[in-house]
Design a protein around this motif. Structure first.
Motif, mmCIF file in Angstrom:
data_model
loop_
_atom_site.group_PDB
_atom_site.id
_atom_site.type_symbol
_atom_site.label_atom_id
_atom_site.label_comp_id
_atom_site.label_asym_id
_atom_site.label_seq_id
_atom_site.Cartn_x
_atom_site.Cartn_y
_atom_site.Cartn_z
ATOM 1 N N ALA A 61 0.828 -1.204 0.000
ATOM 2 C CA ALA A 61 0.000 0.000 0.000
ATOM 3 C C ALA A 61 0.863 1.255 0.000
ATOM 4 C CB ALA A 61 -0.936 -0.013 1.205
ATOM 5 N N SER A 62 1.963 1.225 0.768
ATOM 6 C CA SER A 62 2.856 2.380 0.825
ATOM 7 C C SER A 62 3.543 2.617 -0.518
ATOM 8 C CB SER A 62 3.904 2.166 1.918
ATOM 9 O OG SER A 62 4.825 3.235 1.952
ATOM 10 N N VAL A 63 4.035 1.528 -1.136
ATOM 11 C CA VAL A 63 4.733 1.663 -2.422
ATOM 12 C C VAL A 63 3.768 2.120 -3.516
ATOM 13 C CG1 VAL A 63 5.961 0.397 -4.221
ATOM 14 C CG2 VAL A 63 6.498 -0.023 -1.815
ATOM 15 N N ILE A 64 2.593 1.509 -3.565
ATOM 16 C CA ILE A 64 1.614 1.874 -4.582
ATOM 17 C C ILE A 64 1.129 3.304 -4.365
ATOM 18 C CG2 ILE A 64 -0.681 1.362 -5.496
ATOM 19 C CD1 ILE A 64 -0.119 -1.596 -4.811
ATOM 20 N N GLY A 65 0.948 3.695 -3.086
ATOM 21 C CA GLY A 65 0.551 5.066 -2.799
ATOM 22 C C GLY A 65 1.559 6.076 -3.315
ATOM 23 N N GLY A 66 2.844 5.745 -3.191
ATOM 24 C CA GLY A 66 3.875 6.629 -3.738
ATOM 25 C C GLY A 66 3.779 6.745 -5.244
ATOM 26 N N PHE A 67 3.487 5.636 -5.895
ATOM 27 C CA PHE A 67 3.320 5.674 -7.344
ATOM 28 C C PHE A 67 2.131 6.541 -7.757
ATOM 29 C CE2 PHE A 67 0.760 3.751 -10.785
ATOM 30 C CZ PHE A 67 1.538 4.146 -11.855
ATOM 31 N N LEU A 68 1.078 6.551 -6.927
ATOM 32 C CA LEU A 68 -0.133 7.312 -7.255
ATOM 33 C C LEU A 68 0.013 8.806 -7.015
ATOM 34 C CD1 LEU A 68 -2.874 4.967 -5.735
ATOM 35 C CD2 LEU A 68 -2.155 5.135 -8.118
ATOM 36 N N ASP A 69 1.164 9.229 -6.517
ATOM 37 C CA ASP A 69 1.391 10.652 -6.260
ATOM 38 C C ASP A 69 1.700 11.372 -7.574
ATOM 39 O OD1 ASP A 69 1.604 12.967 -4.810
ATOM 40 O OD2 ASP A 69 3.677 12.627 -4.202
ATOM 41 N N ILE A 70 0.725 11.348 -8.468
ATOM 42 C CA ILE A 70 0.850 11.935 -9.802
ATOM 43 C C ILE A 70 -0.163 13.062 -9.920
ATOM 44 C CG2 ILE A 70 0.828 11.488 -12.290
ATOM 45 C CD1 ILE A 70 1.002 8.498 -11.630
ATOM 46 N N ASP A 71 0.284 14.212 -10.368
ATOM 47 C CA ASP A 71 -0.592 15.365 -10.550
ATOM 48 C C ASP A 71 -1.577 15.076 -11.692
ATOM 49 O OD1 ASP A 71 -1.769 17.813 -10.932
ATOM 50 O OD2 ASP A 71 0.092 18.910 -11.261
ATOM 51 N N LEU A 72 -2.870 15.152 -11.394
ATOM 52 C CA LEU A 72 -3.882 14.900 -12.425
ATOM 53 C C LEU A 72 -3.778 15.900 -13.581
ATOM 54 C CD1 LEU A 72 -7.117 14.007 -10.414
ATOM 55 C CD2 LEU A 72 -5.892 12.542 -12.017
ATOM 56 N N VAL A 73 -3.437 17.150 -13.269
ATOM 57 C CA VAL A 73 -3.302 18.143 -14.331
ATOM 58 C C VAL A 73 -2.168 17.772 -15.283
ATOM 59 C CG1 VAL A 73 -2.757 20.558 -14.835
ATOM 60 C CG2 VAL A 73 -4.328 20.004 -12.978
ATOM 61 N N SER A 74 -1.061 17.256 -14.731
ATOM 62 C CA SER A 74 0.045 16.828 -15.582
ATOM 63 C C SER A 74 -0.366 15.668 -16.480
ATOM 64 C CB SER A 74 1.250 16.417 -14.714
ATOM 65 O OG SER A 74 1.737 17.515 -13.981
ATOM 66 N N LEU A 75 -1.181 14.756 -15.948
ATOM 67 C CA LEU A 75 -1.644 13.635 -16.758
ATOM 68 C C LEU A 75 -2.485 14.110 -17.933
ATOM 69 C CD1 LEU A 75 -2.747 10.690 -14.415
ATOM 70 C CD2 LEU A 75 -0.705 10.875 -15.845
ATOM 71 N N VAL A 76 -3.432 14.983 -17.664
ATOM 72 C CA VAL A 76 -4.302 15.429 -18.749
ATOM 73 C C VAL A 76 -3.522 16.297 -19.735
ATOM 74 C CG1 VAL A 76 -5.203 17.524 -17.636
ATOM 75 C CG2 VAL A 76 -6.617 16.281 -19.266
ATOM 76 N N ALA A 77 -2.558 17.077 -19.249
ATOM 77 C CA ALA A 77 -1.729 17.879 -20.155
ATOM 78 C C ALA A 77 -0.902 16.977 -21.065
ATOM 79 C CB ALA A 77 -0.821 18.811 -19.356
ATOM 80 N N GLY A 78 -0.423 15.852 -20.529
ATOM 81 C CA GLY A 78 0.298 14.900 -21.364
ATOM 82 C C GLY A 78 -0.581 14.338 -22.468
ATOM 83 N N GLY A 79 -1.866 14.156 -22.178
ATOM 84 C CA GLY A 79 -2.797 13.698 -23.208
ATOM 85 C C GLY A 79 -3.031 14.747 -24.274
ATOM 86 N N TRP A 80 -3.102 16.000 -23.861
ATOM 87 C CA TRP A 80 -3.280 17.063 -24.852
ATOM 88 C C TRP A 80 -2.096 17.128 -25.818
ATOM 89 C CZ3 TRP A 80 -4.945 20.514 -20.289
ATOM 90 C CH2 TRP A 80 -6.337 20.413 -20.109
ATOM 91 N N ALA A 81 -0.922 16.724 -25.353
ATOM 92 C CA ALA A 81 0.256 16.750 -26.220
ATOM 93 C C ALA A 81 0.081 15.838 -27.435
ATOM 94 C CB ALA A 81 1.501 16.337 -25.434
ATOM 95 N N LYS A 82 -0.878 14.895 -27.371
ATOM 96 C CA LYS A 82 -1.111 13.981 -28.491
ATOM 97 C C LYS A 82 -2.348 14.354 -29.304
ATOM 98 C CE LYS A 82 0.954 10.211 -25.829
ATOM 99 N NZ LYS A 82 0.753 8.852 -25.236
ATOM 100 N N HIS A 83 -3.025 15.442 -28.926
ATOM 101 C CA HIS A 83 -4.247 15.827 -29.635
ATOM 102 C C HIS A 83 -3.909 16.370 -31.015
ATOM 103 C CE1 HIS A 83 -8.096 17.692 -30.513
ATOM 104 N NE2 HIS A 83 -8.608 17.065 -29.463
ATOM 105 N N SER A 84 -4.588 15.874 -32.029
ATOM 106 C CA SER A 84 -4.235 16.219 -33.416
ATOM 107 C C SER A 84 -4.365 17.712 -33.690
ATOM 108 C CB SER A 84 -5.097 15.419 -34.400
ATOM 109 O OG SER A 84 -6.479 15.677 -34.195
ATOM 110 N N ALA A 85 -5.428 18.358 -33.176
ATOM 111 C CA ALA A 85 -5.611 19.789 -33.444
ATOM 112 C C ALA A 85 -4.490 20.611 -32.821
ATOM 113 C CB ALA A 85 -6.966 20.252 -32.918
ATOM 114 N N LEU A 86 -4.038 20.217 -31.627
ATOM 115 C CA LEU A 86 -2.956 20.951 -30.976
ATOM 116 C C LEU A 86 -1.623 20.687 -31.659
ATOM 117 C CD1 LEU A 86 -3.908 20.524 -27.210
ATOM 118 C CD2 LEU A 86 -4.232 22.518 -28.676
ATOM 119 N N ARG A 87 -1.429 19.454 -32.129
ATOM 120 C CA ARG A 87 -0.179 19.150 -32.839
ATOM 121 C C ARG A 87 -0.125 19.888 -34.175
ATOM 122 N NH1 ARG A 87 2.708 14.713 -30.836
ATOM 123 N NH2 ARG A 87 3.475 14.143 -32.884
ATOM 124 N N ASP A 88 -1.268 20.029 -34.839
ATOM 125 C CA ASP A 88 -1.303 20.813 -36.085
ATOM 126 C C ASP A 88 -0.946 22.271 -35.798
ATOM 127 O OD1 ASP A 88 -2.033 18.578 -37.508
ATOM 128 O OD2 ASP A 88 -4.170 19.081 -37.581
#
Length: 215
Positions: A61-88
């Motif tokens: 639980a401790s190790v997995i909890g550390g892995f889950l310490d990911i900023d949700l905004v960073s995750l969604v921003a990483g997804g936008w980096a692959k959006h076709s309209a933004l890449r164009d």
């Protein structure tokens, strides 16, 4: 499963398990125990390993909890980096250095999937490997993004629904739906590169920089 607004920007851990780290770790350890995810990881007779299984679950639980310490905004921003309209838009703004485009995105979804593994050691020797699966789905409407010099520099307005699922040893141990409350202008940790480093694109044949572009 609950649905509730949450403060931005949360981490995956706080979204799934709550903001209190101690309670989150204890709750995850209990979920691992309830789903028997610690069973059979350690060698030895079944009757002798109950307490050890609890200890392993707490550590997992401790190790997995550390892995889950990911900023949700960073995750969604990483997804936008692959959006076709933004890449164009990124390609066009790279072609005309100094230019900027404002891009309105239609309703869209971003799925972020992670599959780490945790090795369990006994006296320094491998005893088992625990597979972990995390899936976070963002459903976004009303988003306006600013792109300059092939980088996402700002995100304005928009609504974002979030669903997260955590599995351990292919068993679901936590799930939640909620909302990521985006402010009038979302603060990114830094500009997000929208094109791979190796991409050069067409180069301008003159020394002037392009003006501001909008769409």
């Amino acid at each position: 499963m609950t649905t509730a607004p949450i403060a931005a920007p949360p981490t995956v851990r706080s979204f799934l398990l709550g903001p209190d780290e101690v309670r989150a770790a204890a709750g995850l350890a209990e979920a691992l125990h309830d789903q028997h995810t610690g069973t059979g990881l350690l060698p030895g007779p079944r009757g002798l390993t109950d307490a050890a299984d609890r200890a392993v679950e707490a550590r997992l639980a401790s190790v997995i909890g550390g892995f889950l310490d990911i900023d949700l905004v960073s995750l969604v921003a990483g997804g936008w980096a692959k959006h076709s309209a933004l890449r164009d838009a990124a390609r066009r703004t790279r072609q005309y250095p100094g230019s900027e485009e404002v891009v309105a995105l239609a309703t869209h979804s971003i799925t972020s999937t992670h599959e780490p593994a945790v090795d369990v050691l006994v006296d320094g020797a491998p005893a088992a490997t625990v597979d972990v699966g995390l899936t976070v789905v963002f459903r976004i409407t009303g988003l306006v993004a600013a792109v300059r010099d092939a980088r996402l520099i700002a995100v304005r307005t928009g609504e974002c629904a979030v669903e997260a699922q955590l599995s351990v040893r292919r068993t679901l141990v936590a799930t939640r739906e909620g909302r990521l409350d985006l402010p009038g202008e979302l603060r990114l940790r830094g500009p997000v590169e929208l094109l791979p480093p190796a991409y050069r694109g067409p180069q301008p044949a003159y020394g002037e920089t392009g003006g501001r572009r909008t769409r």
